[in-house]
Motif scaffolding. Structure first.
Motif, PDB file in Angstrom:
ATOM      1  N   PRO A 258       6.690   7.350  -4.258  1.00  0.00           N
ATOM      2  CA  PRO A 258       7.694   8.160  -3.658  1.00  0.00           C
ATOM      3  C   PRO A 258       7.416   9.639  -3.708  1.00  0.00           C
TER       4      PRO A 258
ATOM      5  N   TRP B  12      -1.593   6.294  -6.566  1.00  0.00           N
ATOM      6  CA  TRP B  12      -1.328   5.549  -7.827  1.00  0.00           C
ATOM      7  C   TRP B  12      -2.151   6.041  -8.749  1.00  0.00           C
ATOM      8  N   PHE B  13      -3.614   5.980  -8.635  1.00  0.00           N
ATOM      9  CA  PHE B  13      -4.478   6.441  -9.691  1.00  0.00           C
ATOM     10  C   PHE B  13      -4.127   7.819 -10.215  1.00  0.00           C
TER      11      PHE B  13
ATOM     12  N   VAL C 103      -0.106   9.181 -16.433  1.00  0.00           N
ATOM     13  CA  VAL C 103       0.763   8.483 -17.573  1.00  0.00           C
ATOM     14  C   VAL C 103       0.030   8.682 -19.031  1.00  0.00           C
ATOM     15  N   VAL C 104      -1.391   8.331 -18.678  1.00  0.00           N
ATOM     16  CA  VAL C 104      -2.618   8.356 -19.851  1.00  0.00           C
ATOM     17  C   VAL C 104      -2.165   9.593 -20.595  1.00  0.00           C
TER      18      VAL C 104
ATOM     19  N   LEU D 206      -1.096   8.898 -10.500  1.00  0.00           N
ATOM     20  CA  LEU D 206      -0.008   8.571 -11.385  1.00  0.00           C
ATOM     21  C   LEU D 206      -0.309   7.956 -12.743  1.00  0.00           C
ATOM     22  N   TYR D 207      -1.269   7.089 -12.390  1.00  0.00           N
ATOM     23  CA  TYR D 207      -1.696   6.202 -14.063  1.00  0.00           C
ATOM     24  C   TYR D 207      -2.433   7.261 -14.716  1.00  0.00           C
TER      25      TYR D 207
ATOM     26  N   GLU E 216       0.833  -1.123  -0.113  1.00  0.00           N
ATOM     27  CA  GLU E 216      -0.005   0.106  -0.098  1.00  0.00           C
ATOM     28  C   GLU E 216       0.859   1.306  -0.117  1.00  0.00           C
ATOM     29  N   GLU E 217       2.103   1.016   0.209  1.00  0.00           N
ATOM     30  CA  GLU E 217       3.159   2.126   0.123  1.00  0.00           C
ATOM     31  C   GLU E 217       2.625   3.203  -0.928  1.00  0.00           C
ATOM     32  N   PRO E 218       2.407   4.539  -0.750  1.00  0.00           N
ATOM     33  CA  PRO E 218       2.267   5.478  -1.902  1.00  0.00           C
ATOM     34  C   PRO E 218       3.378   5.531  -2.927  1.00  0.00           C
TER      35      PRO E 218
ATOM     36  N   TYR F 116       0.079  11.680 -20.423  1.00  0.00           N
ATOM     37  CA  TYR F 116       1.259  11.909 -21.299  1.00  0.00           C
ATOM     38  C   TYR F 116       1.330  11.256 -22.507  1.00  0.00           C
TER      39      TYR F 116
END
Lengths: 49, 556
Positions: free
Chosen positions: A13, A18-19, A25-26, A21-22, A9-11, A28
């Motif tokens: 860094p 995470w969502f 990426v999309v 960050l995903y 569950e580590e976020p 990008y």
């Protein structure tokens, strides 16, 4: 919960989750495709005036 | 190559091998040998994933692909970031929590041993062929540079990789990959700068871009959909995503890289790093190929880039007529290129159109002459020799050695990762469950070393077929696509279809592979779609069989 499961569950860094960050990426990927499409169109001239 | 080039190459080879071995020093166990004791940080895994994927073929063949076909190959990677996100959400946490050595071990936990072994064997066949192709590419380099037979160079490269992979295991592979990837980035930048610097003085970067575009070489995005067209936006996004899902989610050569991570977050980051870096890197490599194309607009290119073919061609009676037409077309192309640039500077649309037509006609005549020369010899495409020819003939002393070292670095990182994963699957998924279960840790460690040597030698033997497969980058992807659809399908069943049991998964894989081989042999569907088709057939057959069984058992 085991230690390994807690670590899962580590976020990310750099913060956020995470969502987010995903989603970045999309976004990008979409920007890259748009840039490449522009690059193709701007540099492929038509032979007819 | 000059003495300086040799010094650069030899220093690099020694440094990278010794560095990898230094980082893997200490007492080894099977877990440290195969999974680096799960201690790797995200940047090392990310660079190692990229290095394993970026083989020598990437440099030799991708640049040549841009020279002959333009940049549309970049679309092949558009589905990769989407695949990385899906895998970060699914495969990474599942594999980590299952605490497995290989992706296929997870299939036994989810289905049964039979499915695990079937998929492991599919992987061993597919990746074994891929390792041979990856080893063949640098053999092409040395055979061109030194005039050595390709068999000798294949053996030389193979033995180097076997040595450090066998001694150091996955830690040596990963840390060598990091060094190799950094050299690759540096080499890429240098190659582009020198390709532009070597253009005639009056031709700037923007002029070069205009000429590449006028020849249709900057076609980075093609939006028209066509089932039979290998590279367009749609095949890249959907077919490419399925291929990347299969490659990074089911191919042990990639899965093993992120299984070495110290946590799920570190493994996820390594995949997302790859998602961000891969497309710009491929774009950059293809762009280098287009600049090499522009360079040869002004400098006469060889009629054929494969030196041995060119020598044989000179003995053909029709040679003089083909070379005359080629030279005439080259001259017209060069003059019309200058005329086009001048018309652009004058803002003269009529002049631009006229020059552009002549330029494209000359390009078509050049392509025709090259095709005829290849036909006369019955020779395959010379795509793999274009970039090398440029490097060796036109790069300064020292830089040739560095670029050759980059190609070696790329090759070694790929082959070592592949051989390491082949050995892991052989020992953990075949040897341990079927041949000798319950042996000591040191027994499996030595078995892993033995398997590493076996697969290294297998790759050397298979590399002999590489030369018969045309463009290597396409050959590798086609071989992969024949098997990945089936492998991806069974993992999709494992992750998302809880009601599907072992029978459905096993027969689903076989049906998926049958569908892919049917498409390959009897249809003209582009290979990127095989992954989609194979995956969907596995899912459909797996679900149908499992539903039928469920209905029967509930009826009873």
């Amino acid at each position: 919960m085991t230690k390994r499961e807690i670590r899962s569950e580590e976020p990310p860094p750099l913060g956020g989750d995470w969502f987010t960050l995903y989603a970045l990426v999309v976004l990008y990927l979409l920007v890259l495709i748009a840039l490449f499409a522009w690059f193709t169109q701007a540099n492929t001239p038509e032979a007819t005036p | 190559m000059s003495a300086w080039d040799w010094a650069v190459l030899a220093s690099w080879l020694s440094f990278t091998i010794l560095y990898g071995l230094y980082r893997s020093r200490g007492k080894q166990t099977t877990q440290s040998y195969l999974l680096a004791g799960k201690t790797m940080p995200w940047y090392a895994m990310g660079l190692s994933i990229m290095a394993t994927q970026a083989s020598a073929i990437t440099f030799i063949s991708t640049t040549g692909q841009a020279y002959v076909d333009g940049m549309r190959f970049v679309q092949f990677y558009f589905g990769l970031p989407l695949a990385m996100i899906i895998l970060s959400m699914t495969a990474v946490p599942l594999f980590h929590r299952a605490n497995v050595y290989t992706a296929y071990e997870f299939l036994e936990q989810r289905f049964d041993r039979r499915t695990r072994i079937l998929v492991s064997i599919v992987f061993l066949i597919q990746r074994g062929l891929g390792a041979g192709l990856a080893l063949y590419a640098p053999a092409v380099v040395l055979s061109v540079v030194l005039g050595w037979p390709e068999q000798v160079t294949t053996l030389f490269m193979g033995l180097l990789v076997i040595a450090y992979t066998t001694l150091g295991g996955v830690k040596a592979v990963t840390w060598s990959d990091v060094q190799q990837m950094l050299l690759i980035f540096a080499g890429l930048i240098l190659a582009l700068v020198l390709a532009v610097v070597r253009l005639p003085e009056e031709i700037g970067l923007l002029d070069a871009v205009a000429l590449a575009g006028a020849a249709g070489r900057l076609n980075a995005v093609v939006t028209k959909f066509d089932w039979n067209d290998r590279y367009n936006l749609w095949s890249g996004l959907f077919g490419g995503m399925f291929l990347a899902l299969a490659y990074f989610g089911t191919d042990q050569s990639q899965v093993q890289r992120y299984l070495t991570g110290r946590s799920i977050a570190q493994s996820r980051l390594s995949l997302l790093f790859n998602a961000m870096a891969k497309i710009p890197m491929q774009f950059f490599i293809l762009f280098i190929g287009t600049m090499v194309f522009v360079f040869f607009v002004f400098e006469r290119p060889p009629l054929l880039f494969q030196p041995a073919d060119l020598k044989n061609l000179e003995r053909e009676p029709a040679y003089s007529s083909v070379v005359r037409r080629f030279d005439e077309a080259h001259q017209v192309r060069r003059e019309s290129a200058r005329a086009y640039l001048e018309a652009r500077k004058r803002h003269d649309p009529a002049g631009q159109t006229k020059a552009l037509r002549t330029y494209r006609q000359a390009q078509a005549s050049l392509d025709q002459a090259r095709a005829e020369a290849a036909r006369l010899l019955g020779a395959g495409p010379d795509t793999n020799y274009i970039f090398l020819n440029f490097v060796i003939r036109y790069m300064p002393v020292g830089v040739v050695g560095l670029i050759v070292a980059v190609i070696f670095a790329a090759a070694m990182s790929t082959i070592s990762g592949e051989v390491n994963s082949l050995a892991t699957v052989t020992v953990m998924d075949v040897y341990r469950p079927l041949v000798k279960s319950g042996a000591t840790d040191s027994h499996y460690l030595w078995a892993s070393r033995g398997a590493t040597i076996f697969w290294g030698l297998y790759a050397v033997a298979f590399a002999g077929f590489g030369g018969r497969l045309g463009s290597l980058i396409e050959a590798v992807n086609i071989v992969g696509s024949l098997f990945y659809g089936g492998m991806l399908g069974v993992f999709v069943l494992a992750f998302f279809f809880r009601f599907v049991g072992a029978q459905g998964a096993f027969w689903g894989v076989l049906a998926g592979e049958a569908a892919i081989f049917y498409c390959w042999r009897f249809t003209s569907i582009s290979f990127l779609w095989y992954n989609v088709i194979g995956c969907l057939v596995v899912i459909a057959v797996g679900c149908l069989l499992s539903l039928t069984r469920l209905r029967r058992s509930s009826a009873v």
